[in-house]
Design a protein around this motif. Structure first.
Motif, PDB file in Angstrom:
ATOM      1  N   THR A  24       9.831  15.808   9.989  1.00  0.00           N
ATOM      2  CA  THR A  24      10.003  14.358   9.932  1.00  0.00           C
ATOM      3  C   THR A  24      10.173  13.837  11.355  1.00  0.00           C
ATOM      4  O   THR A  24      11.001  14.330  12.108  1.00  0.00           O
ATOM      5  N   ILE A  26      10.242  10.329  14.043  1.00  0.00           N
ATOM      6  CA  ILE A  26      10.678   8.929  14.052  1.00  0.00           C
ATOM      7  C   ILE A  26       9.878   8.174  15.115  1.00  0.00           C
ATOM      8  O   ILE A  26       9.644   8.682  16.209  1.00  0.00           O
ATOM      9  N   ARG A  29       8.166   1.102  14.033  1.00  0.00           N
ATOM     10  CA  ARG A  29       7.600   0.663  12.775  1.00  0.00           C
ATOM     11  C   ARG A  29       6.123   0.289  12.931  1.00  0.00           C
ATOM     12  O   ARG A  29       5.296   0.563  12.058  1.00  0.00           O
ATOM     13  N   ALA A 179       6.175  13.775   7.736  1.00  0.00           N
ATOM     14  CA  ALA A 179       6.598  12.396   7.523  1.00  0.00           C
ATOM     15  C   ALA A 179       6.877  11.716   8.848  1.00  0.00           C
ATOM     16  O   ALA A 179       7.263  12.353   9.824  1.00  0.00           O
ATOM     17  N   GLY A 181       8.987   8.369  10.091  1.00  0.00           N
ATOM     18  CA  GLY A 181       9.890   7.309   9.655  1.00  0.00           C
ATOM     19  C   GLY A 181      10.099   6.278  10.749  1.00  0.00           C
ATOM     20  O   GLY A 181       9.963   6.585  11.937  1.00  0.00           O
ATOM     21  N   SER A 182      10.429   5.062  10.342  1.00  0.00           N
ATOM     22  CA  SER A 182      10.712   4.028  11.340  1.00  0.00           C
ATOM     23  C   SER A 182      12.099   4.269  11.932  1.00  0.00           C
ATOM     24  O   SER A 182      12.894   5.030  11.389  1.00  0.00           O
ATOM     25  N   TYR A 185      15.070   4.193   9.777  1.00  0.00           N
ATOM     26  CA  TYR A 185      15.032   5.037   8.581  1.00  0.00           C
ATOM     27  C   TYR A 185      16.215   5.998   8.613  1.00  0.00           C
ATOM     28  O   TYR A 185      16.425   6.705   9.597  1.00  0.00           O
ATOM     29  N   TRP A 189      15.236   8.820   1.542  1.00  0.00           N
ATOM     30  CA  TRP A 189      14.008   8.231   1.001  1.00  0.00           C
ATOM     31  C   TRP A 189      14.107   7.946  -0.490  1.00  0.00           C
ATOM     32  O   TRP A 189      13.300   7.217  -1.051  1.00  0.00           O
ATOM     33  N   HIS A 211      11.787   0.390   2.213  1.00  0.00           N
ATOM     34  CA  HIS A 211      13.136   0.273   1.687  1.00  0.00           C
ATOM     35  C   HIS A 211      13.263  -0.996   0.870  1.00  0.00           C
ATOM     36  O   HIS A 211      12.595  -1.988   1.142  1.00  0.00           O
ATOM     37  N   SER A 216      13.089  -0.652   6.658  1.00  0.00           N
ATOM     38  CA  SER A 216      12.716   0.693   7.094  1.00  0.00           C
ATOM     39  C   SER A 216      11.540   1.213   6.271  1.00  0.00           C
ATOM     40  O   SER A 216      11.268   0.741   5.153  1.00  0.00           O
ATOM     41  N   LEU A 218       8.666   4.695   5.629  1.00  0.00           N
ATOM     42  CA  LEU A 218       8.404   6.126   5.765  1.00  0.00           C
ATOM     43  C   LEU A 218       6.989   6.428   5.307  1.00  0.00           C
ATOM     44  O   LEU A 218       6.580   6.035   4.211  1.00  0.00           O
ATOM     45  N   ASP A 220       4.593   9.460   4.373  1.00  0.00           N
ATOM     46  CA  ASP A 220       4.731  10.856   3.982  1.00  0.00           C
ATOM     47  C   ASP A 220       3.345  11.373   3.574  1.00  0.00           C
ATOM     48  O   ASP A 220       2.661  10.748   2.783  1.00  0.00           O
TER      49      ASP A 220
END
Ligand SMILES: [Zn+2]
Length: 416
Positions: A24, A26, A29, A179, A181-182, A185, A189, A211, A216, A218, A220
C-alpha cells in the motif's frame, strides 16, 4: 504475506509481493484520480521505437534520467501522457529513490548539473510495479536483457529489484493486490464504499474506494491470476518424525530431503560394505580410528539420530569429514547388525570419560532404530561388552529406557 522474524532483521518476501514488498502506497489524491482516469481510457498501442531507443540508451549509459523515464512510461502507455501524469511524483510515492548523477564535466568546466536517475534494475522494477497497478508497462524488454546476468547460480546476493526481475517471467500477473491511498487515507478501507470498478484488457481488476464522509480515496488493483494464500498445515511425518508445513513448497522440499537422509538409519537396508565385512571379519561390528570411512559415516548417522532424540547439542561421534579427528579418536563404536545383516543401531564407548577415573571406560550412548527396539539387540551384546570394558560407567543423562535395561540386568550401579 509479510513474515517478520522477531529475532532478527530478516524479512521474508513472498513471491506474491514481488514488485515491491510493501503493497500500500500513499500519494496525492490528484495522482490517484489521474491514474483512475487513465485506467478508464481505452488501451493505446505502445510506441515501440522510442521504447527501444530509450532502453538501448539506458544500457549504453548505465542510467536513465528521470525525464527519460517519463518518456519511456509515456511511450509504453500513451494514456499517461494524455492525462499528463506527473511520473516523478508517482515514482516517489512508490518509494523508489532516485540517485544523483551528472555528466562528466569538460576540462574547463567548474560546475555540473545534477540529475535524478535510476539504474536498469530499478527501472525494470518501476515498470513491473506500474503493471501491477493495471497500466500497460510490460517489462519484458528490460527483463530479458537483465536476466542473463542474474541467472548464474554464483550470483548469491540479489537486490529486491533484481528479485523482481528474476521472478517476473514466472509470477507476472499472480501478485497479491497493490493499493494507492490518498494522504488522508487512514488504512481503514472497510468504512469506505466501492465507487467504481473496472477490468483491464490484461485482466487486472481495479477498484476505486471513496470514504463516506471525508474525501480520502483508495485505488486497489488485483492481479488476473492471484495465487491463493498458501494454506499450510503443520504435519509431523510418522516415518521420519520431522515437522513440516504441508502446502509450503520450500518446507515440503526440505522434508523430502531430510526424510531420505533419516530413512537411511530409521529404515535401514542391507549395506554391501557391511555384508562384505561380516564375511571376513569376526569382529565386524567394531569401529575404531583404524576403521574404514564408511563405518564412521554409519556411526555418525546414528550419533546424530541419538542427539536428535535426546535433544543434545552435538553428535557424540567424530564427523567423518574431519579425517584428522577420526585418526585420533580413542572411542570404540559398535554397529549392531541383525540376522538380515542390516545395521539396526549403534553404541559408543569412550575411555577416561570421567577425570577422576582415567582408566574406566564409559558407555557414551546407545541408539537403536525404533522399529528394532525391544528385540534384545543390546541384551545380546551386554555380556561381551562387560568382558571387554569391565565395570564401565554409563554416561549421564541416562534415559528411562536405559535405566530399566540396567535394572533388568542388575547393573544399576553402572550409573554411579
Ligand atoms: Zn518424513
Amino acid at each position: 504475506m509479510r513474515i517478520l522474524n522477531r529475532n532478527s532483521t530478516f524479512r521474508m518476501i513472498d513471491f506474491q509481493e514481488f514488485g515491491g514488498s510493501q503493497r500500500t502506497f500513499i500519494t496525492e489524491r490528484q495522482i490517484i484520480e489521474q491514474l483512475w482516469s487513465a485506467l478508464k481510457l481505452p488501451i493505446r498501442t505502445s510506441r515501440q521505437r522510442p521504447v527501444l531507443n530509450l532502453i538501448a540508451k539506458l544500457f549504453r549509459d548505465g542510467w536513465m534520467l528521470s525525464a527519460d523515464l517519463e518518456d519511456l512510461i509515456y511511450a509504453l502507455d500513451p494514456r499517461l501522457e494524455e492525462i499528463n501524469l506527473d511520473v516523478s511524483k508517482l515514482i516517489a510515492a512508490l518509494r523508489f529513490s532516485w540517485e544523483k548523477v551528472c555528466f562528466r564535466p569538460r576540462s574547463i568546466a567548474t560546475g555540473v548539473i545534477e540529475y535524478n536517475a535510476l539504474r536498469p534494475e530499478p527501472i525494470a522494477a518501476v515498470l513491473i510495479l506500474l503493471e501491477q497497478f493495471g497500466l500497460q508497462t510490460p517489462a519484458y524488454e528490460l527483463v530479458n536483457k537483465l536476466l542473463p546476468s542474474l541467472k548464474p547460480r554464483r550470483r548469491k546476493i540479489l537486490t529486491v529489484e533484481e528479485l523482481d526481475i528474476l521472478w517476473y517471467p514466472r509470477f507476472r500477473g499472480r501478485n497479491s493486490p497493490v493499493a494507492l491511498g490518498s494522504e488522508n487515507y487512514d488504512g481503514d478501507w472497510i468504512r469506505m464504499r466501492e465507487d467504481e470498478s473496472l477490468s483491464t484488457p490484461a485482466g487486472y481488476k481495479a477498484r476505486l474506494y471513496r470514504h463516506k464522509t471525508d474525501d480520502s480515496m483508495l485505488l486497489d488493483v488485483s492481479a488476473p491470476r492471484p495465487r491463493k494464500l498458501m494454506q499450510t498445515k503443520k504435519m509431523i511425518c510418522t516415518e521420519c518424525g520431522l515437522e513440516w508445513l504441508k502446502g509450503d513448497p520450500e518446507s515440503s522440499l526440505l522434508h523430502r530431503r531430510e526424510h531420505k537422509k533419516r530413512l537411511i538409519y530409521l529404515r535401514p537396508l542391507p549395506l554391501s560394505e557391511m555384508i562384505a565385512e561380516m564375511s571376513i571379519n569376526e569382529n565386524s561390528e567394531l569401529v575404531t580410528s583404524a576403521s574404514p570411512m564408511w563405518k564412521h559415516e554409519q556411526m555418525h548417522l546414528r550419533a546424530v539420530a541419538f542427539r536428535r532424540e535426546m535433544h543434545f547439542d552435538f553428535p557424540q561421534w567424530v564427523s567423518p569429514e574431519n579425517k584428522a579427528a577420526v585418526a585420533k579418536t580413542k572411542a570404540h563404536g559398535y554397529l549392531f547388525t541383525n540376522n538380515e545383516q542390516v545395521i539396526v543401531g549403534a553404541c559408543s564407548f569412550q575411555p577416561g570419560a570421567r577425570l577422576a577415573e582415567p582408566d574406566r571406560w564409559a558407555l557414551d550412548w546407545v541408539w537403536i532404530a525404533p522399529v528394532y527396539r525391544g528385540k534384545g539387540i543390546l541384551d545380546d551384546r551386554w555380556d561381551k561388552f562387560k568382558q571387554q570394558y569391565g565395570n564401565f560407567w554409563v554416561s549421564h543423562p541416562v534415559s528411562e529406557a536405559m535405566q530399566s535395561f540396567l535394572n533388568r540386568h542388575g547393573d544399576l550401579d553402572m550409573m554411579k
